[in-house]
Scaffold this motif. Sequence first.
Motif, mmCIF file in Angstrom:
data_model
loop_
_atom_site.group_PDB
_atom_site.id
_atom_site.type_symbol
_atom_site.label_atom_id
_atom_site.label_comp_id
_atom_site.label_asym_id
_atom_site.label_seq_id
_atom_site.Cartn_x
_atom_site.Cartn_y
_atom_site.Cartn_z
ATOM 1 N N ASP A 139 -3.000 -6.405 -12.963
ATOM 2 C CA ASP A 139 -1.754 -5.980 -12.342
ATOM 3 C C ASP A 139 -1.419 -4.594 -12.906
ATOM 4 N N GLY A 140 -1.463 -3.574 -12.088
ATOM 5 C CA GLY A 140 -1.193 -2.239 -12.630
ATOM 6 C C GLY A 140 -1.089 -1.194 -11.533
ATOM 7 N N ILE A 141 -1.019 0.070 -11.962
ATOM 8 C CA ILE A 141 -0.897 1.192 -11.023
ATOM 9 C C ILE A 141 -1.806 2.334 -11.483
ATOM 10 N N TRP A 194 -2.072 4.152 -6.638
ATOM 11 C CA TRP A 194 -2.565 2.936 -5.984
ATOM 12 C C TRP A 194 -2.087 1.744 -6.776
ATOM 13 N N GLU A 195 -1.547 0.773 -6.058
ATOM 14 C CA GLU A 195 -1.237 -0.495 -6.704
ATOM 15 C C GLU A 195 -2.563 -1.211 -6.965
ATOM 16 N N ILE A 196 -2.671 -1.824 -8.154
ATOM 17 C CA ILE A 196 -3.864 -2.633 -8.474
ATOM 18 C C ILE A 196 -3.414 -4.077 -8.656
ATOM 19 N N LYS A 203 -7.770 -2.119 -5.844
ATOM 20 C CA LYS A 203 -6.751 -1.203 -5.330
ATOM 21 C C LYS A 203 -6.234 -1.805 -4.023
ATOM 22 N N THR A 204 -4.933 -2.054 -3.942
ATOM 23 C CA THR A 204 -4.419 -2.754 -2.763
ATOM 24 C C THR A 204 -3.559 -1.882 -1.852
ATOM 25 N N ARG A 205 -2.669 -1.081 -2.413
ATOM 26 C CA ARG A 205 -1.667 -0.388 -1.615
ATOM 27 C C ARG A 205 -1.485 1.038 -2.126
#
Length: 484
Positions: A384-386, A411-413, A418-420
């Motif tokens: 869970d990260g950025i 990017w959201e992780i 990488k999701t969003r």
Amino acid sequence: MKDLSARILNMAQMRGATYCDVRVVNRTVQTLGVKDSRVQEMVQQESQGFGVRVIADGAWGFAACSRDDYADVDATVNRALQNARASALTKTREVRLGQPEANKGVFRSAFKLDPFMVSMSDKINLLLKADSEMRRAKPKNVHLVTTSELVFVREEKTFASSEGAFIQQEIVESGCEIQALATNEAGEVQTRTWPWGRHQQTRGFEFVLEQQLVENAPRLTQEAVELLRADACPALDATTVILSGNQVALQVHESCGHPIELDRVLKQEASFAGTSFLTPEKLYHLQYGSEIVNLTADATTPGGLGTFGYDDEGVPAQRIEVVKDGRFVGYMTNRELATEMNLGRSNGTMRAESWNHLPLIRMTNINLLPGAWKLDDLIADTDDGIYFDTNRSWSIDDKRLNFQFGCELAWEIKGGKKTRLLKNPIYTGVTPIFWRGCDAICDEAEWVVWGTPRCGKGQPAQTIRTGHGASPARFRNVKVFSRS
Ligand SMILES: [Zn+2]
């Protein structure tokens, strides 16, 4: 040059200087720019002159003279001596330089293609091609501004001192940048730049070709446009952050490079966000970062923008440890302050913008040494990260402790993927707490010697080019939010 420098050194000593050095500099800067498919700039500036530093009555004096006024050599030397004698009236101690530095040598930076031998039309065509590739990717409902720039520098300098030093150096630099700035109908603006602001190295035109400006151009426009539609970076008090290599470079520059300048530490220099939290009692004691954090000040890094043979006091280029296994172990010094602080020989970081500037302690290449991770593995290892990429804004307090950096995109992780895409991301922290949270650094394959060509310091202000070897790295418990 030998005749001119010998004449100046003799003159100064006969008139009472106990030390004298002279730098004769010939500097050529070529700048080419394209904006919105039009050639905006084609400029070549040449500047030649010398600067003379003297010690008289135990104090420093400096004066400079452009080549057009070489008839005034005599008056320039007198002015330097007058300045020293005026400074001596208010001195609190005698200047001491430690052991003499009677170095003799020649240094030329390595390059394959001399950028000044590449035709103007080849350079402009490269920029026009990159520009048209950025514009080709533009959707109808978006206003797009595209800019691109090439910069080339050749600096030839001769240094001579009354201690017997005689050094000749020739340093060539090449730099480039392309940027797409997209605005939607609501007036929102997003930018993407490549390689990151202006990237620059002490190399030839081959450096520019390696950056693949044309190949990367359409992606910049696509990403700027996607950012207009992206979700804002969430506000989180403590998350995991992975910084791209170029953002690590800026993080190192602001939170490590500036606070290890010994003149700031001793409050001799306080302009441009000022002094330093790394006060002398912290040397060898402060746990600056986690045990995997190793930082060097390395003026020998191949291609680095802070790479040279000798500094502007004639001291040979060196590689020193700044942070070793997380512990703070070294300052950047000059001859006077290394002597005053009993730190041994100067580690050679005195640099002047040109002949008419007094050298100051400046960053060379401040490098974060590579770790063992592949970037893909690091992302896969992050639940869970950025991921933050490419600096957009920076702010740091005058002790270089509390900082806030904005990036162009994030990017959201989630679950190692990488999701969003996220826009307007900002992270903030306190320098040693942030670096102690570093738990992974990527390896040599991701390691780039990023160039920061516009580092400001001093009064009158000087702009100097510094380098930062860095690869992506992960930091735990970081506060993030979104620019409003
Ligand atoms: Zn700076």
